[in-house]
Design a protein around this motif. Sequence first.
Motif, short mmCIF file in Angstrom:
data_model
loop_
_atom_site.label_atom_id
_atom_site.label_comp_id
_atom_site.label_asym_id
_atom_site.label_seq_id
_atom_site.Cartn_x
_atom_site.Cartn_y
_atom_site.Cartn_z
N ALA A 1 0.84 -1.21 0.00
CA ALA A 1 0.00 0.00 0.00
C ALA A 1 0.87 1.25 0.00
CB ALA A 1 -0.93 0.00 1.22
N LEU A 2 2.00 1.22 0.73
CA LEU A 2 2.88 2.40 0.73
C LEU A 2 3.55 2.57 -0.63
CD1 LEU A 2 4.06 4.84 2.14
CD2 LEU A 2 5.89 3.38 3.03
N LYS A 3 3.97 1.44 -1.22
CA LYS A 3 4.55 1.55 -2.58
C LYS A 3 3.54 2.18 -3.53
CE LYS A 3 7.73 -2.39 -2.49
NZ LYS A 3 7.36 -3.80 -2.27
N ALA A 4 2.30 1.72 -3.42
CA ALA A 4 1.25 2.25 -4.31
C ALA A 4 1.02 3.74 -4.02
CB ALA A 4 -0.05 1.46 -4.12
N ALA A 5 1.09 4.12 -2.75
CA ALA A 5 0.88 5.53 -2.39
C ALA A 5 2.00 6.40 -2.96
CB ALA A 5 0.82 5.68 -0.86
N VAL A 6 3.24 5.89 -2.89
CA VAL A 6 4.36 6.65 -3.45
C VAL A 6 4.20 6.77 -4.97
CG1 VAL A 6 6.85 6.65 -3.85
CG2 VAL A 6 5.95 6.05 -1.58
N ASP A 7 3.85 5.66 -5.62
CA ASP A 7 3.64 5.70 -7.07
C ASP A 7 2.53 6.68 -7.44
OD1 ASP A 7 5.64 3.87 -7.44
OD2 ASP A 7 4.30 2.15 -7.74
N ALA A 8 1.48 6.67 -6.64
CA ALA A 8 0.36 7.57 -6.93
C ALA A 8 0.79 9.04 -6.77
CB ALA A 8 -0.82 7.27 -6.01
N SER A 9 1.62 9.30 -5.78
CA SER A 9 2.08 10.69 -5.60
C SER A 9 2.93 11.12 -6.78
CB SER A 9 2.83 10.85 -4.27
OG SER A 9 4.11 10.25 -4.31
N LEU A 10 3.80 10.21 -7.24
CA LEU A 10 4.62 10.52 -8.41
C LEU A 10 3.75 10.76 -9.64
CD1 LEU A 10 7.47 7.91 -7.86
CD2 LEU A 10 7.75 10.40 -7.90
N ALA A 11 2.74 9.90 -9.80
CA ALA A 11 1.86 10.03 -10.96
C ALA A 11 1.12 11.37 -10.93
CB ALA A 11 0.85 8.88 -11.00
N ARG A 12 0.93 11.89 -9.73
CA ARG A 12 0.20 13.16 -9.61
C ARG A 12 1.13 14.35 -9.71
NH1 ARG A 12 -4.70 14.30 -5.34
NH2 ARG A 12 -5.73 15.78 -6.71
N GLY A 13 2.45 14.10 -9.86
CA GLY A 13 3.38 15.21 -10.05
C GLY A 13 4.03 15.72 -8.78
N VAL A 14 3.92 14.96 -7.71
CA VAL A 14 4.53 15.39 -6.44
C VAL A 14 6.05 15.19 -6.53
CG1 VAL A 14 4.72 14.87 -3.97
CG2 VAL A 14 2.47 14.90 -5.10
N PHE A 15 6.82 16.29 -6.42
CA PHE A 15 8.28 16.19 -6.51
C PHE A 15 8.96 16.70 -5.25
CE2 PHE A 15 6.82 20.09 -8.53
CZ PHE A 15 7.47 21.03 -7.75
N GLY A 16 8.20 17.05 -4.24
CA GLY A 16 8.73 17.54 -2.97
C GLY A 16 7.57 17.63 -2.01
N THR A 17 7.86 17.93 -0.75
CA THR A 17 6.74 18.07 0.19
C THR A 17 7.01 19.23 1.14
OG1 THR A 17 7.44 16.69 2.08
CG2 THR A 17 6.53 15.54 0.14
N PRO A 18 5.96 19.89 1.64
CA PRO A 18 4.56 19.53 1.44
C PRO A 18 4.10 19.85 0.02
CG PRO A 18 4.66 21.66 2.51
CD PRO A 18 6.08 21.14 2.42
N PHE A 19 3.24 19.02 -0.49
CA PHE A 19 2.63 19.23 -1.80
C PHE A 19 1.14 19.13 -1.55
CE2 PHE A 19 1.90 19.11 -6.27
CZ PHE A 19 3.07 19.52 -6.88
N ILE A 20 0.43 20.20 -1.79
CA ILE A 20 -0.96 20.30 -1.36
C ILE A 20 -1.84 20.54 -2.57
CG2 ILE A 20 -2.58 21.62 0.07
CD1 ILE A 20 0.03 22.46 1.72
N PHE A 21 -2.87 19.70 -2.70
CA PHE A 21 -3.85 19.92 -3.76
C PHE A 21 -5.12 20.54 -3.16
CE2 PHE A 21 -1.18 16.76 -5.76
CZ PHE A 21 -1.12 17.17 -7.07
N VAL A 22 -5.55 21.62 -3.78
CA VAL A 22 -6.84 22.22 -3.46
C VAL A 22 -7.71 21.91 -4.67
CG1 VAL A 22 -8.11 24.31 -2.92
CG2 VAL A 22 -5.75 24.04 -2.13
N ASP A 23 -8.64 20.96 -4.50
CA ASP A 23 -9.32 20.38 -5.64
C ASP A 23 -8.20 19.86 -6.57
OD1 ASP A 23 -11.73 21.09 -4.37
OD2 ASP A 23 -11.50 23.11 -5.14
#
Lengths: 200, 200
Positions: free
Chosen positions: B156-178
């Motif tokens: 599940a954590l691997k999938a969460a990391v992959d999902a963050s990458l797929a969404r364009g997260v390249f650093g943190t905090p990375f916050i989506f508003v909608d």
Amino acid sequence: MPAPLEFYFDFSSPYAYIASECIEPLAARHGRAVRYRPTLLGAVFRISGQRPLTEIPVKGDYARRDFARSARFAGIPFAMPEPFPIGTVTAARACLVLQGADPAGADNFIHAAFRAYFAEGRNLSDPQVVHDVLARTGADADAVLEAAATAPVKDALKAAVDASLARGVFGTPFIFVDDEPFWGSDRLPQIDRWLSSGPF
Amino acid sequence: MPAPLEFYFDFSSPYAYIASECIEPLAARHGRAVRYRPTLLGAVFRISGQRPLTEIPVKGDYARRDFARSARFAGIPFAMPEPFPIGTVTAARACLVLQGADPAGADNFIHAAFRAYFAEGRNLSDPQVVHDVLARTGADADAVLEAAATAPVKDALKAAVDASLARGVFGTPFIFVDDEPFWGSDRLPQIDRWLSSGPF
């Protein structure tokens, strides 16, 4: 009279453009002037092993969106220029020539050059565009560009870049308030508090 | 009910810690909740060719100064931890376990874990420290860590990391508003305006 804020910048830096439109009123509210110090991000990035934001995988698309949104947030005209980034050595040398001869004219040139590139889509790496911006701000464009091509001015810019590196500048805008370093247009609120309440 | 803000973070990110202390009151002022999404910066940096801030030449000293100053600016306790950065896989897995079983408890754990590392100097890469933080927030620490070591949670954590990458997260905090992405604790003022006035 307290020391001026020192504002290190490259004409190719969108966040330096944004900050350049805000820093003088901010400084003036606290009785400070701004001293602009041109540097060259190409040289800075070579030393620190960085690349232009838009060339970093994944980060590039976000960066373009953030440039424009941050400009809108600050109420500043912005149109993503193409090409980006650009070499700004001619503009930086012209800036140094003006700073030696006509400091107020140099400030006008800095703002006009930033706007030409980031609001009007003019390619500031082209010496003819630098010439146009100089002429528009009332400078003797031919004389400034002629001086900018001489060895003393080339050496002065090299020395300015070396000095910025020696001071720890790794990106722009990089702003010193007395000796406190602030990197990025998003640090203006911290600078504002630093100037109003003192070091925190 | 408008969608919650999505807050991607790594427990080793100082700016994610700072933002985590501010984001819930900000969201609540606009009738929004916060959904925390753990990711791992090690994996994110491998993809985007980045390194931890403190390991970049010239930038490292500034980064340490800016972490502390930005925390003081936000009024948040901070002490630069050593070692830094750290691996946070155990804490991230524990977080996922709790999010599945007790969402409110997960939020408490997230804040307590961030504070343990960035305010109390406890090495959160040590499973015993994760255990202590879990116990302190009222979780069944043994059970959570046992579950965290199972294949489904690792996946599940691997999938969460992959999902963050797929969404364009390249650093943190990375916050989506909608669907609007905001990177960095210094974008909270933009998020505040986005939520109060709508897209700008």
